[in-house]
Motif scaffolding. Structure first.
Motif, mmCIF file in Angstrom:
data_model
loop_
_atom_site.group_PDB
_atom_site.id
_atom_site.type_symbol
_atom_site.label_atom_id
_atom_site.label_comp_id
_atom_site.label_asym_id
_atom_site.label_seq_id
_atom_site.Cartn_x
_atom_site.Cartn_y
_atom_site.Cartn_z
ATOM 1 N N VAL A 1 0.892 7.836 -5.214
ATOM 2 C CA VAL A 1 0.210 8.982 -6.045
ATOM 3 C C VAL A 1 0.407 10.066 -5.450
ATOM 4 O O VAL A 1 0.117 11.486 -6.141
ATOM 5 C CB VAL A 1 -1.070 8.494 -5.015
ATOM 6 N N ARG A 2 0.862 10.294 -4.915
ATOM 7 C CA ARG A 2 2.426 11.603 -3.264
ATOM 8 C C ARG A 2 2.924 12.009 -4.421
ATOM 9 O O ARG A 2 3.193 13.019 -4.733
ATOM 10 C CB ARG A 2 2.737 11.059 -2.658
ATOM 11 N N THR B 1 0.581 -1.113 0.221
ATOM 12 C CA THR B 1 0.281 0.370 0.078
ATOM 13 C C THR B 1 0.802 0.882 0.117
ATOM 14 O O THR B 1 -0.371 2.672 -0.888
ATOM 15 C CB THR B 1 -0.795 0.207 1.590
ATOM 16 N N ALA B 2 2.091 0.978 0.918
ATOM 17 C CA ALA B 2 2.978 2.547 1.225
ATOM 18 C C ALA B 2 3.372 1.975 -0.131
ATOM 19 O O ALA B 2 3.337 3.977 -0.327
ATOM 20 C CB ALA B 2 3.377 2.473 2.222
ATOM 21 N N PHE C 1 2.697 2.334 -3.717
ATOM 22 C CA PHE C 1 1.307 2.922 -4.243
ATOM 23 C C PHE C 1 0.701 4.509 -4.064
ATOM 24 O O PHE C 1 0.886 5.562 -4.566
ATOM 25 C CB PHE C 1 0.174 2.032 -4.339
ATOM 26 N N GLU C 2 1.096 4.777 -2.716
ATOM 27 C CA GLU C 2 0.135 6.004 -2.076
ATOM 28 C C GLU C 2 1.470 6.740 -2.238
ATOM 29 O O GLU C 2 1.967 8.216 -2.574
ATOM 30 C CB GLU C 2 0.787 5.568 -0.570
ATOM 31 N N LEU D 1 -5.575 -3.811 -2.003
ATOM 32 C CA LEU D 1 -4.610 -3.665 -1.029
ATOM 33 C C LEU D 1 -5.395 -4.307 -0.229
ATOM 34 O O LEU D 1 -7.086 -3.854 0.123
ATOM 35 C CB LEU D 1 -5.281 -2.266 -1.431
ATOM 36 N N MET E 1 -6.818 6.044 -2.236
ATOM 37 C CA MET E 1 -6.342 4.645 -1.605
ATOM 38 C C MET E 1 -7.453 4.339 -1.112
ATOM 39 O O MET E 1 -7.427 2.644 -0.791
ATOM 40 C CB MET E 1 -5.398 5.250 -0.249
#
Lengths: 223, 89
Positions: free
Chosen positions: A50-51, A43-44, A46-47, B80, B71
């Motif tokens: 995005v960031r 998750t981190a 992909f985040e 996820l 998310m």
């Protein structure tokens, strides 16, 4: 005359990864590792992607659609679609170029929905001769930044770029505002390099001509 | 080189993708044609003013909100891990 819809608008997202031209063998971009981690459920990672790119995607969408709410929706949709199709990203092009391509598709589709009676595409109005030949030869002195407040200038720039056909606006946005190379812009838009160069020249000249009306007027008024 | 020929090379000139022999011709033309000199100057200013204006910046708060929403959609889609979504706040 009916304007044909652009291939890029109609192209299914599934094909995007395959149709983005492969770059010559080069060093692996750090984004590739993030994408691999995201594919594995990180998750981190992909985040982080995005960031890194939300600002670029938001700006691109707002420049093309000229609508803030649309740009917000598109930004969300682009990242969600990218997430759903991550497996199709092979790393042959930059991840950011892949995202921009999705953003352009989404933005043009949004424009098309808004203008229900009119097809909107990369090809719309690009045959216009307006602004292709310089007519205004006044100098801009002092520079626009010195003559206008930041908010006045921003308003002039918004109004001026909004008047360009979407096909020109999009090329100018990617090449001159987002600083993509000519080749990356061609990849992102599904156009040839000569087509990008031709549209970029005309977009720049049209904007120059339109801005000159404001900036030379101001110069004359200030005398 | 005349003005029409110069205009055809304008994009390559701006992008620095012009061969040296042609660049010499372009510079010679610019030295003798005030109109083309103005076009180059004001086109360059057009690009610079857009690049520097940051017309559509994404505020931090909106960035955080959009990222959280993205998310969340990804999490709901089931791909996820079901963990708390960071909002950046």
């Amino acid at each position: 005359m009916e304007v044909q819809s652009s291939p890029i608008v109609d192209q299914p997202l599934e094909l995007l990864a395959e149709t983005v031209a492969a770059e010559p063998q080069a060093e692996i971009h750090p984004d590739v590792a993030l994408v691999e981690r995201a594919k594995a459920g990180d998750t981190a990672a992909f985040e982080q992607l995005v960031r890194q790119y939300d600002r670029q995607i938001f700006r691109t969408a707002q420049h093309i659609t000229q609508n803030r709410e649309d740009a917000e929706d598109i930004t969300q949709d682009v990242f969600f679609k990218a997430f759903q199709k991550l497996d199709q990203f092979q790393g042959n092009s930059k991840f950011s170029t892949w995202l921009v391509r999705i953003a352009v598709n989404e933005s043009l589709m949004r424009l098309r929905k808004r203008k229900t009676s009119k097809t909107v595409s990369m090809d719309q109005d690009v045959e216009t001769a307006e602004g292709s030949i310089p007519r205004d030869f006044a100098e801009w002195r002092p520079n626009p930044e010195q003559n206008y407040s930041q908010s006045e200038l921003a308003e002039i720039l918004r109004k001026t770029i909004a008047g360009l056909p979407p096909g020109f606006r999009t090329v100018f946005t990617l090449r001159d505002i987002e600083n993509l190379s000519t080749e990356e812009t061609a990849e992102a838009l599904g156009l040839s390099v000569p087509a990008v160069k031709s549209r970029l020249l005309r977009a720049r000249l049209q904007l120059r001509e339109r801005l000159s009306r404001y900036f030379r007027q101001n110069k004359e008024a200030s005398k | 080189m005349n003005c029409t020929e110069f205009l055809a090379k304008l994009t390559d000139y701006f992008d620095g993708q012009i061969d040296p022999a042609l660049l010499t011709e372009v510079k010679e033309h610019l030295g003798t044609c005030h109109h083309c000199e103005v076009v180059v100057d004001t086109t360059r200013k057009t690009i610079d003013v857009y690049r520097g204006a940051q017309t559509y910046e994404l505020p931090e708060e909106l960035s955080n909100r959009l990222r959280a929403a993205v998310m969340e959609r990804c999490r709901i889609s089931g791909k996820l891990p079901d963990i708390a979504v960071k909002t950046g706040k």
